[in-house]
Structures are given as structure tokens and as C-alpha cells.
Write an enzyme that holds these catalytic residues in place. Structure first.
Site, short mmCIF file in Angstrom:
data_model
loop_
_atom_site.label_atom_id
_atom_site.label_comp_id
_atom_site.label_asym_id
_atom_site.label_seq_id
_atom_site.Cartn_x
_atom_site.Cartn_y
_atom_site.Cartn_z
N GLU A 1 0.83 -1.21 0.00
CA GLU A 1 0.00 0.00 0.00
C GLU A 1 0.86 1.25 0.00
OE1 GLU A 1 -3.11 -2.42 -0.34
OE2 GLU A 1 -2.95 -0.28 -0.73
N HIS B 1 -12.26 -7.55 -5.95
CA HIS B 1 -12.09 -6.76 -7.17
C HIS B 1 -13.21 -6.96 -8.16
CE1 HIS B 1 -8.31 -6.95 -5.15
NE2 HIS B 1 -7.82 -6.01 -5.88
C1 LIG Z 1 -4.68 -5.35 -0.76
C2 LIG Z 1 -4.68 -4.76 -2.15
N1 LIG Z 1 -5.67 -3.68 -2.23
C3 LIG Z 1 -5.77 -2.96 -3.51
C4 LIG Z 1 -4.37 -2.47 -3.92
O1 LIG Z 1 -3.65 -1.93 -3.08
O2 LIG Z 1 -4.03 -2.69 -5.08
C5 LIG Z 1 -6.79 -1.81 -3.39
C6 LIG Z 1 -8.20 -2.33 -3.67
C7 LIG Z 1 -8.33 -2.27 -5.15
C8 LIG Z 1 -7.35 -1.20 -5.64
N2 LIG Z 1 -6.60 -0.81 -4.45
C9 LIG Z 1 -5.94 0.36 -4.23
O3 LIG Z 1 -5.45 0.63 -3.15
C10 LIG Z 1 -5.78 1.36 -5.37
N3 LIG Z 1 -6.42 2.62 -4.99
C11 LIG Z 1 -4.29 1.59 -5.62
C12 LIG Z 1 -4.11 2.49 -6.85
O4 LIG Z 1 -4.47 2.00 -7.94
O5 LIG Z 1 -3.65 3.61 -6.71
C13 LIG Z 1 -5.03 -5.85 -3.14
O6 LIG Z 1 -6.19 -5.98 -3.51
N4 LIG Z 1 -4.08 -6.72 -3.56
C14 LIG Z 1 -2.68 -6.69 -3.20
C15 LIG Z 1 -2.04 -7.81 -4.00
C16 LIG Z 1 -3.11 -8.61 -4.67
C17 LIG Z 1 -4.42 -7.88 -4.42
C18 LIG Z 1 -5.42 -8.79 -3.71
O7 LIG Z 1 -5.46 -8.74 -2.48
O8 LIG Z 1 -6.14 -9.56 -4.42
ZN LIG Z 2 -2.08 -2.30 -5.07
#
Ligand SMILES: C[C@H](N[C@H](C(=O)O)[C@@H]1CCCN1C(=O)[C@@H](N)CC(=O)O)C(=O)N1CCC[C@H]1C(=O)O
Ligand SMILES: [Zn+2]
Length: 623
Positions: free
Chosen positions: A359, A488
């Protein structure tokens, strides 16, 4: 009087174009800030009022976007002589969902918010204790799934979570697909899959992704065969077959997307230390803030930017106990160059330490490109944004680094220790690849109309079996909606970005290790890639920072060339990093004459549950 400067017509046009872009940049920055604040307020307090405000602000912002979009459409930007101005106008001409008619846009917002709300507030009852029905995905169900070794309890958690999440949003998904595709067509793209893929600026990007998979699949097959054997020895051949898919509920993760939790029952050399530092973190009294301070310290050691004071003031780093929030961890850019936040229901575990780095990698990217025009405040492509934090974690989670910060005693690098370390890393990184690919293989087909709504679930399981070699613990039907059990999918977030990240993060790691003097390509054995730690290398930090500052102002191929000297995605970094593990697994699987790959599942996926009950009854009759 005559104008003092003899300005050419082209110079006048460029000046006008810049004036228009400055105006749009200022206005869209303000609107993005308002929308992000309203989204944050809802995500961190899931009330009807906050949802209404969020949708209302989004609609107002959409009115602005539509006006701006028409202005850009009427402006003759295509033949401007300045490629950078053309690139900015090009991005402004494809604004996304906001160009839907108001009613459709509001409906899309409400559907996605409703699906995300269902997911974020879903609760299930405790196994064999219907008196406690307050188990949430984070932290309760996630931790039970990671730590239980009772296959019946694991099956229960796996099935109940899907009933409480995916099944509940099933009826909303077809309309979400339809509205998303309509928005894509308004953006002059054929469907929402094309809209997502435009950010990778390559017509053959799906083919590039598949070529990488063909290169990496052999690694996965070896890991899959070894883990299946370990699980069979643990749970017995009745549950884990010798040559079939792996039952998904035994892999320690709700989506079988990373298998780190099974390391404790399957590590190659049990006598040797496993670099799982959770226990030490708890012993040393780690808490959420200290986890994020540790991550920040890594970035600062590279001379990258520390978190602003506002970050510590506005972030939510622990699950509140007085309200419902979206616990799925996320990083937020408020587009004002000052306000950047993380929201994470942090637990004191190694997994959450790695997530904190992930993050914070987003925040560092936001900080590095904060002076770019709004349209360029993105990753070079979405995969770049996902890779940054993980690259830091590749160094920060080496045994050598863990020892340096007092989280590990034994950082020995004899062969057995290396295999154990690479095995734990492989369960996180190699197991993930087919999951990430499958996620958008299914969604691309759905948006392209190749998968219809009456076959969503069974086609999902065909793809999961084909790529991941997993099977559901119980038969499934089209009354289930298992894709909707993953964040997602319900939150409308594209996923191939993570697949890209898990390949390019090793390309970045290799380039930064070389720049840090921690890796010599002429003599890779000197300090193998998997032991490299770029900690405190200002040279590596400068190289990374120079790439991050670009944002999306240049095609990703330029950004890739700047950091790695290559203009393509290349799996050789990942292959080199894991080479010792793959050799060991291949030899081990030969020794045990393991079946590599999997035969078709015996689990069924049918139209209705009634069909399953009927056929189960007939089966039991004939037994
Ligand atoms: C735990 C992580 N949460 C996402 C991330 O950090 O990508 C969150 C939710 C969806 C997008 N997001 C963001 O924070 C965006 N705003 C960042 C950006 O685009 O600026 C995540 O979902 N991961 C980590 C590895 C695999 C995947 C999962 O856990 O399946
Ligand atoms: Zn991410």
C-alpha cells in the site's frame, strides 16, 4: 499597434492549447478531490447518508466531465505539433464511466456500491456454533482459513463465505456488465475489457500476457504437484487425489490466490528456519503504526519521500469497532498534492507487513508524480503501480533484512535454508500468477459477450481449473456466483495489473539490485537475486524515483527502459530469482514420480442446486 512578437500561427495554437489544458487540469483536480473525499467517507463509514453523498458528488463531477469531454471533442488537438499536449488531450478524450447518461451512471454507481457494501459487511456463523454469527472476512474468516487444519471446517468457511457474499450480488452483475459495456462504447471502445486494456498501450497485450504465462506455467506445475502431494499426505487421498486438481479450500486462502499458509505443513526442510516473522512481531509488541513506520523507513532509506504528516493524521490503520467500513486494504490519492491515505484493518502478521509495503508503494508513487498534470497522475501502466511496494518488500523480507531489523535470528544461506525461503516466497508469488490471469480471463470473456450470465459460475470454474488446477470442495451450480466472493469483482477493479506486477517487480528488483551494487549480472552467483537487499541504496532510490516521477506522461515501454534498459515485460528476473527452487521441486517430483499437471475434476457444476440434490439422492440410492 502590431503585436511586438511575430508569433507564428502554430505558436498561437500551442499557447491556446496549453491554456485550455491548464484550465481543465485545475478544474478536474478540484473535482477529483471532491469525489475522492466523498468516496473515502463512504468506504470508511458505510452509512446510507454517506452513500447518497458519494453518488451525488459523483453525479455532479460527471456533469463537469461530460462538459469537458465535449469541449475536448470540439477542439482540434489531433494535429498539434507537440506530442505531449496530444497525449494529454488523448487521455482526456477517454474519460470513462462518467460519460454515461446521468441515470445510467447513477445506476452503475449504486450497483457497484451495493456489491461492495454486501462484500464488506458480510458475516457468517462460527463452525458448529450457530450462536455466534458475527464472523467477518477480516480478520476472523481470513485467520481461520489460514490456520485451521480441519478440512470440514475449511469447507464450511469456504461455502458459507460464498453464500454470504457472491450469491448475494449475483442478480446485480449482468446489469453491471451491460452498463460498463455501454460506457466503453461511449468512449469509442468496443467493450469494457477493451476499455481496461487501453491503459497497456499495446494492441497485442493479451498475447504478451499469454506468452509470459506459457513461460511461467512449468514453474507453477512443479509447485502445484509438490503442494498437492504435501496436502495429500496431510489430509489423505480421499480428499486430495494424486493426479486431479487441488481442492481450493485447503490452500489457506479464500481464493487460493496465495498459498503462504500451507508452508508450515509443507516446507522442504522442516528442521530449518522458515522466514515467517509473525510470532516475532507479536512478541516484540508490533502494532499497526509500527508496521507502517517500518515500511516508511525502507523508502526513506532509499532517499525517497517520507509520508507527509497528513498521512498519519488521516489514514485508518486499524479496524474501527464502532462502524462498518471497507476493510479490504487500499491507498488513496486526493489529487491535491498534500492528502494521501491508506485504509487497512491491520493485523500483526507478516502478511500484513507485506501488505503495508504494498500500500505504501502506491503512496510513494502518488508522492513522486504529484506535480504532474492530473491526467498523468497514474502508473506508467496499472501493473507498475502494483509493483512498487512489492519491490521494496522483496528486499525488506529477505532473511538478511529480517535479521537486520531483529525479526529473525537465523539468516543462514546454506542450500536448505535457501530452498525453504524460496519455497515460502514461491507460495506467495508463483501460486498467484494463474489466479490473477484467471480473474480477467473470465471478465474479459464476460465483457466481450463470450460468457453469458446463465453460465457465469460454471465457466468461472472451467477457467479456475484450467489455469490454477484447483476445484471447489463441493459441487457448484449457476445458483452460486463464486466470482462475487472476490473483492475486485464486486468493486469494479481490473486485475491483470497484479499479474503484470508479479512479473515486472522481479525485472525492477534485478535492475535496482544491480544499481545498488547488490547484484552482478556477469557473476550472478556472487550475490544471488533472492538475497539482494537494496536497503539504504540512494542510487537505487534515485533510479526508481526518476521512473516514478513520470507517472503516465510517457508510454510504459519508456518507463521500463529507463529503469531496466528493456522495452518489454520479461519473466527472466522471476525465473532467475526462483531457479534454485524450481530445480529442487523438479528433482523432488521426479523422486516421488509425481503426476505433473491435473486430470479433469470430478466435481460438477450444473444449472440448479435441485439437480445436485436429485443426483446425490440417486447416487446414495444406488450405493
Ligand atoms: C490489498 C490490495 N488492495 C488494492 C491495492 O492496493 O491494489 C486496493 C483495492 C483495489 C485497488 N486498491 C488500491 O489501493 C488502489 N487505490 C491503488 C491504486 O491503484 O492507486 C489488493 O487488492 N491486492 C494486493 C495484492 C493482490 C491484491 C489482492 O489482495 O487480491
Ligand atoms: Zn495495489
Amino acid at each position: 499597434e502590431s503585436s511586438s512578437t511575430t508569433e507564428s500561427p502554430e505558436q498561437t495554437r500551442l499557447k491556446d492549447a496549453k491554456k485550455l489544458l491548464n484550465k481543465i487540469n485545475k478544474e478536474s483536480g478540484l473535482w477529483n478531490n471532491k469525489v475522492t473525499i466523498a468516496s473515502w467517507n463512504y468506504a470508511s463509514n458505510l452509512t446510507k447518508e454517506n452513500l447518497a453523498t458519494k453518488v451525488n458528488v459523483s453525479l455532479q463531477s460527471a456533469d463537469y466531465v461530460k462538459k469537458m469531454w465535449r469541449q475536448v471533442a470540439e477542439y482540434p488537438w489531433q494535429n498539434l505539433s507537440d506530442p505531449d499536449l496530444r497525449r494529454q488531450f488523448q487521455k482526456l478524450s477517454v474519460p470513462g464511466l462518467a460519460v454515461l447518461p446521468d441515470a445510467a451512471y447513477e445506476e452503475h454507481q449504486n450497483i457497484v456500491s451495493s456489491m461492495e457494501n454486501t462484500y464488506s459487511t458480510a458475516k457468517i456463523c462460527e463452525y458448529k456454533n450457530p450462536n455466534n454469527c458475527d464472523l467477518a472476512l477480516e480478520p476472523e474468516i481470513t485467520e481461520l482459513l489460514a490456520n485451521s487444519q480441519d478440512p470440514e471446517q475449511l469447507k464450511y468457511l469456504w461455502v458459507e463465505w460464498r453464500k454470504a457474499s457472491g450469491e448475494k450480488v449475483k442478480s446485480l452483475y449482468p446489469r453491471y456488465v451491460e452498463l460498463s459495456n455501454t460506457a466503453a462504447q461511449l468512449n469509442n471502445l468496443s467493450n469494457y475489457a477493451q476499455y481496461w486494456l487501453k491503459d497497456y498501450e499495446a494492441d497485442d497485450f493479451p498475447e504478451q500476457v499469454d506468452a509470459l504465462w506459457q513461460q511461467l506455467k512449468p514453474l507453477y506445475l512443479q509447485l502445484h504437484a509438490y503442494v498437492r502431494r504435501q496436502l495429500r499426505e496431510k489430509y489423505g487421498p480421499e480428499i486430495v487425489s494424486e493426479d486431479g486438481p487441488i481442492p481450493a479450500h485447503l490452500l489457506g486462502n479464500m481464493w487460493a490466490q496465495e498459498w503462504g499458509s500451507v508452508s508450515k505443513i509443507s516446507v522442504p526442510f522442516p528442521g530449518k528456519q522458515i522466514p515467517d516473522v509473525t510470532a516475532r512481531m507479536v512478541e516484540q509488541g508490533y502494532n499497526a503504526t509500527r508496521i507502517f513506520r517500518l515500511a516508511e523507513e525502507f523508502f526513506v532509506s532509499l532517499n525517497l519521500t517520507r509520508m507527509p504528516d497528513l498521512f498519519w493524521k488521516n489514514s485508518i490503520l486499524e479496524k474501527p469497532n464502532d462502524r462498518e467500513i471497507v476493510c479490504h486494504a487500499s491507498a488513496w490519492d486526493f489529487y491535491d498534492g498534500k492528502d494521501f491515505r491508506i485504509k487497512q484493518c491491520t493485523r500483526v502478521t507478516m502478511d500484513h507487513l507485506l501488505t503495508a509495503h504494498h500500500e505504501m508503494g502506491h503512496i510513494e508513487y502518488y508522492l513522486q508524480y504529484k506535480d504532474q498534470p492530473i491526467v498523468y497522475r497514474e502508473g506508467a501502466n496499472p501493473g507498475f503501480h502494483e509493483a512498487i511496494g512489492d519491490v521494496m518488500a522483496l528486499s525488506a523480507s529477505t532473511p538478511g533484512h529480517f535479521k537486520k531489523i531483529g525479526l529473525l535470528d537465523d539468516d543462514s544461506v546454506d542450500t536448505e535454508a535457501i530452498i525453504n525461503n524460496l519455497y515460502v516466497k514461491g507460495l506467495e508469488k508463483i501460486a498467484f500468477l494463474p489466479f490473477a490471469y484467471a480473474m480477467d480471463r473470465w471478465r474479459w470473456s464476460v465483457f466481450q459477450g463470450k460468457i453469458k450470465s446463465d453460465e457465469y459460475n460454471c465457466r468461472w470454474w472451467d477457467i479456475a481449473e484450467e489455469y490454477q488446477g484447483i476445484e471447489p470442495p463441493v459441487d457448484r451450480s449457476e445458483e452460486d456466483f463464486d466470482p462475487g466472493a472476490k473483492y475486485h469483482i464486486v468493486a469494479d477493479v481490473e486485475y491483470i495489473r497484479y499479474y503484470v506486477s508479479f512479473v515486472i517487480q522481479f525485472q525492477f528488483h534485478k535492475a535496482l539490485c544491480e544499481r545498488a551494487g547488490q547484484y552482478d549480472p556477469q557473476n550472478p552467483k556472487l550475490k544471488p537475486l533472492h538475497q539482494c537487499d537494496i536497503y539504504q541504496s540512494k542510487d537505487a532510490g534515485a533510479l526508481l524515483g526518476s521512473m516514478l516521477q513520470l507517472g503516465s506522461s510517457k508510454p510504459w515501454q519508456d518507463a521500463m527502459e529507463l529503469i531496466s534498459g528493456q522495452r518489454v515485460m520479461d519473466a527472466s528476473g522471476l525465473l532467475e530469482y526462483f531457479n534454485p527452487l524450481i530445480e529442487w521441486l523438479t528433482a523432488e517430483n521426479q523422486k516421488t514420480n509425481e503426476y505433473i499437471g491435473w486430470k479433469p475434476t470430478t466435481k460438477r457444476c450444473v444449472k440448479t442446486r435441485a439437480e445436485l440434490i436429485k443426483s446425490n439422492k440417486t447416487n446414495s440410492d444406488c450405493k
